[in-house]
Design a protein around this motif. Sequence first.
Motif, PDB file in Angstrom:
ATOM      1  N   UNK A 194      16.667 -29.021 -14.496  1.00  0.00           N
ATOM      2  CA  UNK A 194      17.020 -29.458 -13.142  1.00  0.00           C
ATOM      3  C   UNK A 194      16.209 -28.678 -12.120  1.00  0.00           C
ATOM      4  N   UNK A 195      15.323 -29.356 -11.392  1.00  0.00           N
ATOM      5  CA  UNK A 195      14.508 -28.701 -10.384  1.00  0.00           C
ATOM      6  C   UNK A 195      14.943 -29.066  -8.983  1.00  0.00           C
ATOM      7  N   UNK A 196      14.673 -28.169  -8.045  1.00  0.00           N
ATOM      8  CA  UNK A 196      15.010 -28.429  -6.647  1.00  0.00           C
ATOM      9  C   UNK A 196      14.135 -27.564  -5.744  1.00  0.00           C
ATOM     10  N   UNK A 197      13.944 -28.030  -4.520  1.00  0.00           N
ATOM     11  CA  UNK A 197      13.244 -27.255  -3.508  1.00  0.00           C
ATOM     12  C   UNK A 197      14.185 -26.260  -2.862  1.00  0.00           C
ATOM     13  N   UNK A 198      13.655 -25.101  -2.465  1.00  0.00           N
ATOM     14  CA  UNK A 198      14.468 -24.025  -1.918  1.00  0.00           C
ATOM     15  C   UNK A 198      13.832 -23.444  -0.666  1.00  0.00           C
ATOM     16  N   UNK A 199      14.691 -22.917   0.206  1.00  0.00           N
ATOM     17  CA  UNK A 199      14.281 -22.093   1.338  1.00  0.00           C
ATOM     18  C   UNK A 199      14.622 -20.664   0.970  1.00  0.00           C
ATOM     19  N   UNK A 200      13.694 -19.735   1.149  1.00  0.00           N
ATOM     20  CA  UNK A 200      13.881 -18.338   0.749  1.00  0.00           C
ATOM     21  C   UNK A 200      13.889 -17.422   1.965  1.00  0.00           C
ATOM     22  N   UNK A 201      14.764 -16.429   1.925  1.00  0.00           N
ATOM     23  CA  UNK A 201      14.828 -15.407   2.953  1.00  0.00           C
ATOM     24  C   UNK A 201      15.141 -14.085   2.267  1.00  0.00           C
ATOM     25  N   UNK A 202      14.324 -13.048   2.519  1.00  0.00           N
ATOM     26  CA  UNK A 202      14.565 -11.789   1.831  1.00  0.00           C
ATOM     27  C   UNK A 202      13.941 -10.594   2.510  1.00  0.00           C
ATOM     28  N   UNK A 203      14.115  -9.447   1.835  1.00  0.00           N
ATOM     29  CA  UNK A 203      13.600  -8.177   2.334  1.00  0.00           C
ATOM     30  C   UNK A 203      13.259  -7.288   1.150  1.00  0.00           C
ATOM     31  N   UNK A 204      12.412  -6.300   1.409  1.00  0.00           N
ATOM     32  CA  UNK A 204      12.042  -5.381   0.348  1.00  0.00           C
ATOM     33  C   UNK A 204      11.492  -4.077   0.890  1.00  0.00           C
ATOM     34  N   UNK A 205      11.201  -3.180  -0.050  1.00  0.00           N
ATOM     35  CA  UNK A 205      10.617  -1.879   0.265  1.00  0.00           C
ATOM     36  C   UNK A 205       9.446  -1.615  -0.656  1.00  0.00           C
ATOM     37  N   UNK A 206       8.394  -1.053  -0.096  1.00  0.00           N
ATOM     38  CA  UNK A 206       7.248  -0.598  -0.872  1.00  0.00           C
ATOM     39  C   UNK A 206       7.123   0.908  -0.677  1.00  0.00           C
ATOM     40  N   UNK A 207       6.964   1.642  -1.774  1.00  0.00           N
ATOM     41  CA  UNK A 207       6.722   3.080  -1.721  1.00  0.00           C
ATOM     42  C   UNK A 207       5.297   3.306  -2.209  1.00  0.00           C
ATOM     43  N   UNK A 208       4.389   3.552  -1.253  1.00  0.00           N
ATOM     44  CA  UNK A 208       2.977   3.705  -1.569  1.00  0.00           C
ATOM     45  C   UNK A 208       2.690   5.120  -2.054  1.00  0.00           C
ATOM     46  N   UNK A 209       1.929   5.210  -3.144  1.00  0.00           N
ATOM     47  CA  UNK A 209       1.684   6.495  -3.799  1.00  0.00           C
ATOM     48  C   UNK A 209       0.197   6.821  -3.812  1.00  0.00           C
ATOM     49  N   UNK A 210      -0.093   8.091  -4.024  1.00  0.00           N
ATOM     50  CA  UNK A 210      -1.474   8.544  -4.139  1.00  0.00           C
ATOM     51  C   UNK A 210      -2.113   8.803  -2.795  1.00  0.00           C
ATOM     52  N   UNK A 211      -3.238   9.469  -2.847  1.00  0.00           N
ATOM     53  CA  UNK A 211      -3.959   9.820  -1.623  1.00  0.00           C
ATOM     54  C   UNK A 211      -4.458   8.588  -0.878  1.00  0.00           C
ATOM     55  N   UNK A 212      -4.944   7.589  -1.628  1.00  0.00           N
ATOM     56  CA  UNK A 212      -5.483   6.382  -0.999  1.00  0.00           C
ATOM     57  C   UNK A 212      -4.447   5.293  -0.763  1.00  0.00           C
ATOM     58  N   UNK A 213      -3.233   5.481  -1.270  1.00  0.00           N
ATOM     59  CA  UNK A 213      -2.132   4.527  -1.082  1.00  0.00           C
ATOM     60  C   UNK A 213      -2.521   3.112  -1.483  1.00  0.00           C
ATOM     61  N   UNK A 214      -3.020   2.964  -2.703  1.00  0.00           N
ATOM     62  CA  UNK A 214      -3.403   1.648  -3.208  1.00  0.00           C
ATOM     63  C   UNK A 214      -2.468   1.148  -4.302  1.00  0.00           C
ATOM     64  N   UNK A 215      -1.444   1.941  -4.644  1.00  0.00           N
ATOM     65  CA  UNK A 215      -0.459   1.563  -5.649  1.00  0.00           C
ATOM     66  C   UNK A 215       0.926   1.848  -5.086  1.00  0.00           C
ATOM     67  N   UNK A 216       1.853   0.902  -5.307  1.00  0.00           N
ATOM     68  CA  UNK A 216       3.206   1.069  -4.759  1.00  0.00           C
ATOM     69  C   UNK A 216       4.261   0.652  -5.770  1.00  0.00           C
ATOM     70  N   UNK A 217       5.399   1.329  -5.734  1.00  0.00           N
ATOM     71  CA  UNK A 217       6.602   0.835  -6.383  1.00  0.00           C
ATOM     72  C   UNK A 217       7.253  -0.096  -5.372  1.00  0.00           C
ATOM     73  N   UNK A 218       7.664  -1.269  -5.827  1.00  0.00           N
ATOM     74  CA  UNK A 218       8.195  -2.276  -4.915  1.00  0.00           C
ATOM     75  C   UNK A 218       9.519  -2.823  -5.432  1.00  0.00           C
ATOM     76  N   UNK A 219      10.471  -2.972  -4.536  1.00  0.00           N
ATOM     77  CA  UNK A 219      11.744  -3.605  -4.850  1.00  0.00           C
ATOM     78  C   UNK A 219      12.033  -4.614  -3.743  1.00  0.00           C
ATOM     79  N   UNK A 220      12.539  -5.793  -4.135  1.00  0.00           N
ATOM     80  CA  UNK A 220      12.868  -6.788  -3.122  1.00  0.00           C
ATOM     81  C   UNK A 220      14.029  -7.655  -3.589  1.00  0.00           C
ATOM     82  N   UNK A 221      14.699  -8.257  -2.625  1.00  0.00           N
ATOM     83  CA  UNK A 221      15.802  -9.166  -2.897  1.00  0.00           C
ATOM     84  C   UNK A 221      15.710 -10.317  -1.909  1.00  0.00           C
TER      85      UNK A 221
END
Length: 181
Positions: A126-153
Amino acid sequence: MLISLSLSAQSKDEPWQFFVGINVIDTFPTGAPGSGDLLDEILYIDHWNIAPYPSFLVVKKYLGAGFSFGTRFSLNTINQYGDTSASDNYYNVDGIVSYNLNTLFKGERLMPFLELGGGYSIFDEQGAGYFNLGAGLELWMGENKKTALTVESFYKNIGQTYGVKHFQRSLGVAFLFGGDK
């Protein structure tokens, strides 16, 4: 010194972001018939359908002024709809627009963001179209900040009478690439 403080995370200098992780589908706290009230028991893990393998991919391109546009792909196995047992497959594709709240808060490592978009999800067949609304956090690591741990809902609401309202959450790692440097 001002330049080094303001350049971090996804920007015109590193416009592409790739995210890979796991995802959780929760159909209980949606206010839909047969489910709990909206946000009821939202952190109750027994209602979660957790994919224990990399099952969530996102690619985003920075547009400017804190905005990014991208696409998200995910899959999962649905073992339950709230308290009701199931054995269904889940597939999803979304188009998303993200706004990096760091443009307002000026954080260097911890960066909150908001997302909205639309997509198509399939529960079993069963498929359907959806509208999405959310938020998240990125924790950027390293000197150059090119990698992050990310969580979202994010909440996925349907415009039709069929389909399954649900929350989807993700946890993973994001990488920046594509800069001219």
